[in-house]
Design a protein around this motif. Structure first.
Motif, mmCIF file in Angstrom:
data_model
loop_
_atom_site.group_PDB
_atom_site.id
_atom_site.type_symbol
_atom_site.label_atom_id
_atom_site.label_comp_id
_atom_site.label_asym_id
_atom_site.label_seq_id
_atom_site.Cartn_x
_atom_site.Cartn_y
_atom_site.Cartn_z
ATOM 1 N N ALA A 48 1.850 28.002 81.113
ATOM 2 C CA ALA A 48 2.648 27.714 80.218
ATOM 3 C C ALA A 48 3.296 28.702 79.488
ATOM 4 O O ALA A 48 4.577 28.715 78.997
ATOM 5 C CB ALA A 48 3.167 26.084 79.739
ATOM 6 N N ARG A 49 1.960 29.156 78.547
ATOM 7 C CA ARG A 49 2.295 29.388 77.889
ATOM 8 C C ARG A 49 2.616 31.504 77.134
ATOM 9 O O ARG A 49 2.858 31.631 76.919
ATOM 10 C CB ARG A 49 1.281 29.475 76.726
ATOM 11 N N GLN A 73 3.027 35.022 79.300
ATOM 12 C CA GLN A 73 3.696 35.533 80.015
ATOM 13 C C GLN A 73 3.624 36.288 81.174
ATOM 14 O O GLN A 73 4.891 37.013 81.700
ATOM 15 C CB GLN A 73 4.829 37.273 78.568
ATOM 16 N N GLN A 99 -0.153 33.017 84.937
ATOM 17 C CA GLN A 99 0.605 32.197 85.349
ATOM 18 C C GLN A 99 0.282 31.119 86.658
ATOM 19 O O GLN A 99 -0.232 29.824 86.568
ATOM 20 C CB GLN A 99 2.274 31.974 85.180
ATOM 21 N N SER A 105 7.844 21.653 81.393
ATOM 22 C CA SER A 105 8.433 22.079 80.315
ATOM 23 C C SER A 105 8.375 23.621 80.046
ATOM 24 O O SER A 105 8.662 24.002 79.248
ATOM 25 C CB SER A 105 8.264 21.444 79.342
ATOM 26 N N ALA A 106 7.672 24.368 81.287
ATOM 27 C CA ALA A 106 7.297 25.600 80.625
ATOM 28 C C ALA A 106 8.879 26.580 80.706
ATOM 29 O O ALA A 106 9.387 25.985 81.415
ATOM 30 C CB ALA A 106 6.161 26.414 81.528
ATOM 31 N N CYS A 107 8.684 27.610 79.768
ATOM 32 C CA CYS A 107 9.832 28.716 80.173
ATOM 33 C C CYS A 107 9.485 29.569 80.764
ATOM 34 O O CYS A 107 11.096 29.983 81.920
ATOM 35 C CB CYS A 107 9.837 29.407 78.849
ATOM 36 N N ASN A 108 8.722 29.053 82.071
ATOM 37 C CA ASN A 108 8.752 30.785 83.263
ATOM 38 C C ASN A 108 8.561 29.777 83.955
ATOM 39 O O ASN A 108 8.499 29.130 84.699
ATOM 40 C CB ASN A 108 7.818 31.777 82.728
ATOM 41 N N ARG A 118 7.010 26.387 86.028
ATOM 42 C CA ARG A 118 7.934 25.420 86.433
ATOM 43 C C ARG A 118 7.699 24.764 87.889
ATOM 44 O O ARG A 118 7.732 23.190 88.312
ATOM 45 C CB ARG A 118 9.405 25.732 85.828
ATOM 46 N N ASP A 126 18.697 22.957 87.776
ATOM 47 C CA ASP A 126 16.764 24.074 86.872
ATOM 48 C C ASP A 126 18.327 25.818 87.663
ATOM 49 O O ASP A 126 18.479 25.968 88.338
ATOM 50 C CB ASP A 126 15.965 23.993 87.431
ATOM 51 N N ARG A 127 17.436 26.009 86.191
ATOM 52 C CA ARG A 127 18.640 27.557 86.259
ATOM 53 C C ARG A 127 17.511 28.915 87.147
ATOM 54 O O ARG A 127 18.160 29.243 87.607
ATOM 55 C CB ARG A 127 18.286 28.244 84.789
ATOM 56 N N SER A 128 16.304 28.276 87.944
ATOM 57 C CA SER A 128 15.874 29.101 88.656
ATOM 58 C C SER A 128 16.096 29.239 90.188
ATOM 59 O O SER A 128 15.757 27.475 90.205
ATOM 60 C CB SER A 128 14.105 29.618 88.329
#
Length: 473
Positions: A199-200, A202, A207, A233-236, A240, A262-264
């Motif tokens: 999750a952290r 980049q 990932q 809850s990961a940003c990438n 997720r 989801d946005r993805s």
């Protein structure tokens, strides 16, 4: 940092003069060591005016035992393989030269390479391996560089979790990938730690490595409590999506429903798979949310999600969303109609004046196949300087697609646009312009427009372009 040839040759010159290593380069930066190695050889070409006795082409003293650390570093990079070989032997006196020994382990000359490898085998331990890992991994990408990576792997397999943690935070993604692979292979990280790393970080490779390892290592359902939250809850999106897919295995498929919007696109597709596996109907879920178009909380992902798995009849649910107060919803509605092949030119045309750049961008993309159906004068008016930049860009995209004199007229008009990117695009459009087959030959306006933009052509090309348009040059 030694970023160009001048920097490298200056550093090599200073080193040959005996300047301390620490003042010549950043000894903690692998790129500087590699640049120095190249710089010493470049000196012969770019700095032939070395002081006597210090030029690159002149032999160093036969007895290298008399050299200090700086001159010995210079010798380690010398173009003469015999000098490099002897310098490797002498480098044991200066531990600070070990980075250059690493580089010599991939040397093209066999004797140099073998001596350097033997020295590295004897000198490398866990602590020094952690310091040299970035450089070893970069050298490992060269021909004959695999030795260093193999040796580094063997040494760092003895490292503890705490020692490897230094590499987990390295700015170089190649180093982080290597470190996480070692940690996963040695089972040094718990599933929850791997999930947090996924999750952290980049880097998409890290990932994927960590998310897959975290889920593979799970042995019982209770452990999901610590693993799923950081993944979900990961940003990438990659992380997720791994978490969403794992919901089915964890027996929590119902928790995948919120991710349908989801946005993805990747996450939405995984959520639809999980929901279907438990007997749910994602299409019905999307339709239910899109039937209340005035609801301000309508997630944009639900709009495009309906287009991704619905049918052309669902266009009737998307059209009312073209006037939704949220710009992101309007943009997804346009994109959804295009995906369903239901983009109506008359209905979408007003959105070229939308205050949102995202909406105008999606609208222009949807209207490109029908660009010739739009009034040319109406589009040209939207390229005027008083219009917002995103409106000018959208209108010009459509005019440029039309081709012919209309495209040339628009492009020449934008050569003085206040936006430099749009001016550049317009100039490129003028330069690649050719008369269309259905255009009127000998059109005086074409000649006038080409003359206004003659600074973009050579005389020969301008005459050629006018000849193609049926004009006298």
């Amino acid at each position: 940092m030694l970023t160009d040839i001048e920097d490298r040759t200056v550093a090599a010159t200073r080193l040959a003069g005996g300047a301390p290593l620490q003042s010549t380069l950043d000894v903690a930066n692998p790129a500087d060591w590699l640049a120095l190695d190249a710089g010493v050889r470049e000196v012969a070409w770019y700095r032939p005016q070395f002081p006597p006795g210090r030029e690159h082409s002149a032999p160093l003293p036969a007895d290298l035992t008399q050299l200090g650390e700086s001159r010995l570093a210079f010798a380690l990079c010398h173009r003469d393989g015999r000098i490099r070989q002897e310098a490797v032997r002498q480098s044991v006196r200066y531990p600070g030269l070990l980075p250059l020994v690493v580089i010599r382990c991939a040397d093209w000359a066999g004797p140099v390479r073998e001596h350097a490898r033997q020295l590295l085998r004897e000198a490398l331990n866990v602590d020094s391996a952690l310091d040299l890992a970035p450089l070893i991994l970069h050298v490992g990408r060269r021909d004959r560089g695999a030795f260093g990576i193999d040796l580094l792997s063997r040494i760092l397999r003895q490292a503890s979790h705490g020692q490897l943690a230094v590499l987990f935070a390295a700015p170089d993604r190649i180093v982080r990938r290597f470190a996480y692979r070692l940690a996963i292979e040695g089972r040094l990280l718990r599933p929850a730690e791997l999930a947090r790393a996924a999750a952290r970080d980049q880097d998409t490779v890290v990932q994927g490595l960590c998310a897959t390892a975290a889920l593979t290592a799970l042995g019982d359902e209770d452990a999901y409590e610590d693993v799923l939250p950081p993944l979900l809850s990961a940003c990438n999106p990659r992380t997720r999506s791994a978490g969403v897919t794992a919901l089915r295995r964890a027996g929590r498929a119902r928790q995948a429903e919120p991710f349908l919007s989801d946005r993805s696109a990747l996450v939405r597709a995984c959520a639809r798979y999980v929901v279907r596996q438990q007997g749910g109907d994602p299409v019905a879920w999307y339709r239910k949310r899109c039937t209340a178009p005035v609801a301000p909380e309508l997630p944009p992902g639900a709009v495009i999600g309906l287009a991704e798995c619905g049918n052309r009849a669902d266009a009737e649910l998307l059209r009312p969303l073209l006037v939704h107060p949220a710009a992101s919803v309007r943009a997804r509605a346009v994109k959804g109609l295009r995906a369903l092949d239901c983009a109506d030119t008359k209905q979408l045309r007003p959105l070229l004046d939308d205050p949102s750049a995202a909406v105008v961008r999606e609208t222009a993309t949807a209207l490109l196949p029908s660009a010739k159906e739009l009034p040319a004068d109406w589009l040209l008016e939207r390229t005027r300087s008083e219009r917002p930049r995103h409106v000018r860009v959208g209108a010009f995209r459509l005019l440029d697609t039309r081709g012919g004199i209309v495209a040339l007229r628009a492009a020449v008009g934008l050569l003085e646009d206040p936006d430099i990117k749009l001016r550049t695009w317009a100039a490129q459009s003028v330069q690649r312009w050719h008369p269309s087959l259905d255009g009127r030959r000998g059109d005086a306006e074409v000649g006038e427009l080409l003359d206004r933009s003659r600074h973009l052509f050579s005389d020969h090309v301008l005459r050629r372009r006018k000849w193609e348009a049926g004009l006298d040059s």
